[in-house]
Design a protein around this motif. Structure first.
Motif, mmCIF file in Angstrom:
data_model
loop_
_atom_site.group_PDB
_atom_site.id
_atom_site.type_symbol
_atom_site.label_atom_id
_atom_site.label_comp_id
_atom_site.label_asym_id
_atom_site.label_seq_id
_atom_site.Cartn_x
_atom_site.Cartn_y
_atom_site.Cartn_z
ATOM 1 N N ILE A 126 11.094 -8.192 9.554
ATOM 2 C CA ILE A 126 10.045 -7.577 8.722
ATOM 3 C C ILE A 126 8.677 -7.895 9.312
ATOM 4 C CG2 ILE A 126 8.854 -7.616 6.483
ATOM 5 C CD1 ILE A 126 11.537 -8.175 5.194
ATOM 6 N N ASN A 127 8.497 -9.149 9.677
ATOM 7 C CA ASN A 127 7.208 -9.532 10.239
ATOM 8 C C ASN A 127 6.943 -8.829 11.555
ATOM 9 O OD1 ASN A 127 6.481 -11.244 8.123
ATOM 10 N ND2 ASN A 127 7.847 -12.825 8.902
ATOM 11 N N VAL A 128 8.014 -8.688 12.348
ATOM 12 C CA VAL A 128 7.880 -7.983 13.613
ATOM 13 C C VAL A 128 7.498 -6.521 13.341
ATOM 14 C CG1 VAL A 128 9.142 -7.172 15.651
ATOM 15 C CG2 VAL A 128 9.435 -9.517 14.857
ATOM 16 N N THR A 168 3.803 -6.080 12.225
ATOM 17 C CA THR A 168 2.761 -6.148 13.241
ATOM 18 C C THR A 168 3.049 -5.219 14.410
ATOM 19 O OG1 THR A 168 3.871 -8.047 14.180
ATOM 20 C CG2 THR A 168 2.039 -8.499 12.704
ATOM 21 N N MET A 169 4.343 -5.108 14.753
ATOM 22 C CA MET A 169 4.675 -4.342 15.948
ATOM 23 C C MET A 169 4.626 -2.835 15.755
ATOM 24 S SD MET A 169 4.975 -6.352 18.456
ATOM 25 C CE MET A 169 5.809 -5.445 19.753
ATOM 26 N N ALA A 170 5.054 -2.341 14.577
ATOM 27 C CA ALA A 170 5.112 -0.881 14.393
ATOM 28 C C ALA A 170 3.741 -0.232 14.632
ATOM 29 C CB ALA A 170 5.679 -0.529 13.017
ATOM 30 N N THR A 181 5.941 -9.115 -1.652
ATOM 31 C CA THR A 181 4.651 -9.770 -1.407
ATOM 32 C C THR A 181 3.760 -8.920 -0.509
ATOM 33 O OG1 THR A 181 5.864 -11.827 -1.484
ATOM 34 C CG2 THR A 181 3.614 -11.958 -0.675
ATOM 35 N N ASN A 182 4.361 -8.375 0.560
ATOM 36 C CA ASN A 182 3.553 -7.643 1.542
ATOM 37 C C ASN A 182 3.285 -6.189 1.167
ATOM 38 O OD1 ASN A 182 3.045 -9.527 3.835
ATOM 39 N ND2 ASN A 182 5.266 -9.730 3.653
ATOM 40 N N TYR A 183 4.213 -5.626 0.412
ATOM 41 C CA TYR A 183 4.068 -4.207 0.049
ATOM 42 C C TYR A 183 4.281 -4.044 -1.452
ATOM 43 C CZ TYR A 183 4.786 -3.816 5.081
ATOM 44 O OH TYR A 183 4.694 -3.967 6.445
#
Ligand code: HEC
Length: 223
Positions: free
Chosen positions: A80-82, A85-87, A182-184
């Protein structure tokens, strides 16, 4: 006298209908100069389709391999973290300002930046319609006053690997669900089944600004 009134009324109706038709025709042609579809030479069209297909498949491949690698290394939580930031970074890498760009959009978006606009929603509906021939892409020319662009849309469908983060929240790993929440906080991208239409890949090529780049890309490919 009494016979004249209906006649006059019919005449008035006729006149107002004619005016309405003329007005309508005018607004129709106004629109035409803003957005005219598939009115270009075949060569520009096929050049753009070839290039857009190449760019979008490379983008999709890079995204997917990044995702799979991150999942292998640290499971969905790491991925998810990848993804987060990566997308956008991968999309930026496959973009050249003023020449061409690529993005992912959805009617049920996770990232608020990725919400499909009204044209994209209409295109999604066409891909979702399974009554006709299945289409691998849809493209259109958009002509504004002094410049134009070619826009290419390809469907993004979910596979089994996507379910960990886009499947039903009930069956999702608790930690994944928490991180997503948390993030979305406005996440709408869950509840999919494998094979569902998840969104669109949209490639936009500025025209004629992108012509040189497109021709170079094709020439490199033919080497
Ligand atoms: C590890 C979790 C994870 C997996 C597995 C995953 N995604 Fe996502 N997906 C995300 C996250 C996080 C975002 C938001 C990225 C961002 O902020 O730009 C996202 C965004 C998207 C978007 C952009 C539209 C939107 O809703 O913001 C599409 C399209 C998408 N994913 C499709 C897929 C497909 C197809 C697969 C399977 C091949 C897949 N995803 C697998 C986590 C995942």
């Amino acid at each position: 006298m009494s016979m004249n009134r209906p006649v006059r009324r019919v005449l008035m109706l006729f006149v107002s209908a004619t005016v309405a038709i003329l007005l309508h025709a005018c607004s129709g042609s106004d629109k035409e100069s803003e957005t005219s579809e598939s009115s270009r030479a075949m060569t520009d069209d096929s050049l753009c389709i070839t290039v857009a297909r190449k760019v979008s498949s490379e983008f999709a491949k890079e995204l997917k391999s990044t995702l799979v690698k991150a999942m292998k290394e640290g499971g969905a939580v790491n991925a998810i973290n990848v993804c987060r930031t990566m997308a956008p970074e991968i999309a930026a890498k496959h973009t050249q300002a003023g020449v061409y760009s690529i993005k992912r959009v959805s009617d049920r978006n996770r990232n608020p930046d990725n919400l499909a606009d009204s044209v994209e929603l209409e295109i999604m509906a066409r891909f979702a319609d399974t009554t006709g021939e299945p289409q691998s892409y849809i493209s259109r020319w958009v002509t504004a006053q002094d410049h134009g662009s070619f826009v290419y849309y390809a469907p993004i469908r979910t596979g089994q690997v996507c379910m960990k983060c886009h499947g039903s929240p009930e069956t999702m790993e608790a930690e994944v669900r928490d991180i997503l929440r948390t993030n979305y906080p406005e996440d709408r991208a869950t509840g999919y089944q494998p094979g569902d239409l998840r969104g669109l890949l949209v490639v936009t090529i500025k025209w004629p600004e992108g012509k040189e780049w497109a021709e170079k890309l094709i020439a490199e490919q033919e080497k």
